[in-house]
Design an enzyme around this catalytic site. Structure first.
Site, short mmCIF file in Angstrom:
data_model
loop_
_atom_site.label_atom_id
_atom_site.label_comp_id
_atom_site.label_asym_id
_atom_site.label_seq_id
_atom_site.Cartn_x
_atom_site.Cartn_y
_atom_site.Cartn_z
N GLY A 34 -20.87 -11.46 6.99
CA GLY A 34 -21.56 -12.31 6.03
C GLY A 34 -23.06 -12.25 6.24
N CYS A 73 -19.31 -6.15 6.35
CA CYS A 73 -18.79 -5.87 7.68
C CYS A 73 -17.32 -6.25 7.73
CB CYS A 73 -19.53 -6.69 8.72
SG CYS A 73 -21.29 -6.35 8.79
#
Ligand code: SF4
Length: 475
Positions: free
Chosen positions: A113, A12
């Site tokens: 993450g 992301c």
């Protein structure tokens, strides 16, 4: 390279800004430059003026936001997110930032993450009465903040962060404050910058360049930064440990024009190519790289071997998001749509085809065949990473161990399967040396777990390794 169709997917990207009247629009541009990190969904929350407003949706940034929607998002602070779903799956409800409204005030979260203990924490929180809105691991943090006994929000956030294990770069926006946090190992990159009087934060520095912001510094692992009308305050929520920044950021994920923890990505990849040439030279007529990430590597390989670099493969940029096609056969169809060989460059030539990784091997095989069909007399495959033998638990979708070709085959077997004349991977030592992380005890560490199985954190309750240090690291 075409990671999304060979089973190595981006995680992301996050972007935040504090103190600018055009916060939403600048976040849109920032997210647009981070689009390579996730294409499934995008969202922006604005605040800082006493309220939080949001807009999010499935698709690319340009598909999710129109001018009208951005004009509705007024506020001098914003956080944004582009998503590739690695934990919790896809779907609208998991598109971030996640927004939580409660009596104590509203709070929005954007996370890059993957938390390795999210299931464990979620189970415990549900037993204590929490009801989750999403299947995303990110939501765990909101519940931990809400349940903390600390009297003020900053302390509640600090306390909540200490329960998390794994990789996290978090942006948190409330009606009056913005918080920035990076996990103690610093798996993911996170940079701070300035745009006039405004503060900006982004997964990659290319997001600063697009809005004319200047780079200030990296967010430190274990650091919590609070920004509000009174100014900026930095505190630690965890003691310093050796850094374990993700090697794949340098090899594949980050854009060539970004600097990750002070190292330019194009330069790092060129050095990977030079080192690969040193470790695995071959007699050939042309060197070509699989676009986009392997072009810099191929240039380095060509420079070091004095074999001319040529554009032997062209990427069709207008294909669209084939990554959502689920089946292997459709993924292979996607390769044909996305990549074309340049017949005039490769016909009658011995070609070195440079790529960044081999995950399942199907894409490599198809590219080798494509080059042969275009007339290449030999195809020598050179990979700018060590073989991927273990899954990633820190936010990169590298497939299961069963699907990883290098986990179950020797290099010679892989060569035969992908039908190459020769095949070589970069060594872990070569990878570390080529990237050239800083020569100090805390910052030199780099995660190599998907190549070595040495995970820097506990996985499923077990500690299975340590951070891999560069050769000159003293710790
Ligand atoms: S396991 Fe591999 S992909 Fe995952 S964080 Fe470590 S280096 Fe990056």
């Amino acid at each position: 390279m075409l990671a999304e169709i060979k089973g190595l997917n981006e995680e992301c990207g996050i972007f935040g800004i504090w103190g600018h009247e055009e916060a939403a629009t600048l976040t849109y541009y920032g997210l647009h430059s981070l689009q390579h990190r996730g294409q499934e969904g995008a969202g922006i929350v604005v605040g800082g003026n006493g309220t939080l407003q949001f807009h999010k949706g499935l698709g690319l940034v340009t598909e999710v936001f129109s001018r009208g929607e951005l004009e509705q998002l007024t506020g001098m602070a914003a956080i944004g997110h582009v998503r590739y779903s690695t934990a919790g799956g896809g779907g609208y409800t998991n598109v971030q930032p996640l927004l939580f409204r409660s009596q104590g005030g509203s709070l929005a979260l954007a996370h890059n993450g993957n938390l390795v203990n999210a299931d464990e924490l979620r189970f415990r929180l549900e037993q204590q009465g929490s009801i989750f809105q999403t299947t995303s691991d990110t939501e765990v943090l909101a519940h931990l903040i809400k349940r903390s006994d600390e009297p003020i929000l900053k302390e509640r956030i600090k306390e909540a962060l200490t329960h998390l294990r794994g990789a996290f770069a978090f942006l948190i926006l409330t009606e009056t404050e913005m918080y920035i946090a990076l996990d103690p190992h610093g798996f993911r990159p996170l940079s701070l910058g300035r745009l006039g009087e405004a503060y900006v934060v982004a997964s990659e520095t290319c997001a600063f360049d697009v809005i004319g912001a200047t780079y200030e510094r990296e967010v430190e692992p274990g650091e919590l930064i609070m920004i509000n009308k009174q100014g900026v305050r930095s505190e630690r929520f965890a003691p310093r440990v050796a850094r374990s920044i993700c090697s794949m950021e340098y090899i594949y994920f980050a854009r060539p024009d970004s600097n990750v923890d002070g190292i330019n990505i194009h330069t790092a990849r060129k050095n990977l190519g030079k080192r690969l040439a040193f470790e695995a030279p071959v007699e050939a007529d042309v060197v070509t790289g699989v676009p986009d990430s392997s072009i810099s590597v191929a240039i380095g390989y060509a420079e070091a071997t004095c074999i001319p670099y040529e554009l032997g493969l062209i990427k069709n940029r207008y294909v669209g998001r084939t990554f959502i096609q689920p089946s292997q056969s459709l993924r292979e169809q996607g390769v044909k749509m996305k990549l074309s060989p340049v017949r005039g460059v490769v016909a009658g030539k011995r070609v070195v085809m440079v790529d960044d990784s081999i995950v399942r091997g199907t894409t490599s095989k198809r590219i080798v065949r494509m080059l042969r069909e275009a007339g290449a007399t030999e195809v020598h495959v050179r990979i700018s990473s060590p073989p991927i033998t273990h899954p990633c638990f820190y936010g990169i979708d590298t497939s299961t161990k069963e699907e990883l070709i290098a986990a179950n085959h020797t290099i010679e077997q892989i060569r035969q399967l992908i039908e190459a004349d020769s095949l070589a991977f970069l060594s872990p030592e070569g990878l570390l040396q080529a990237i050239g992380r800083p020569n100090d005890s805390v910052n030199c560490g780099q995660c190599l777990a998907c190549f070595t199985g040495q995970y820097p954190t506990k996985i499923g309750g077990e500690h299975v390794g340590t951070c891999v240090q560069t050769s000159w690291c003293e710790y």
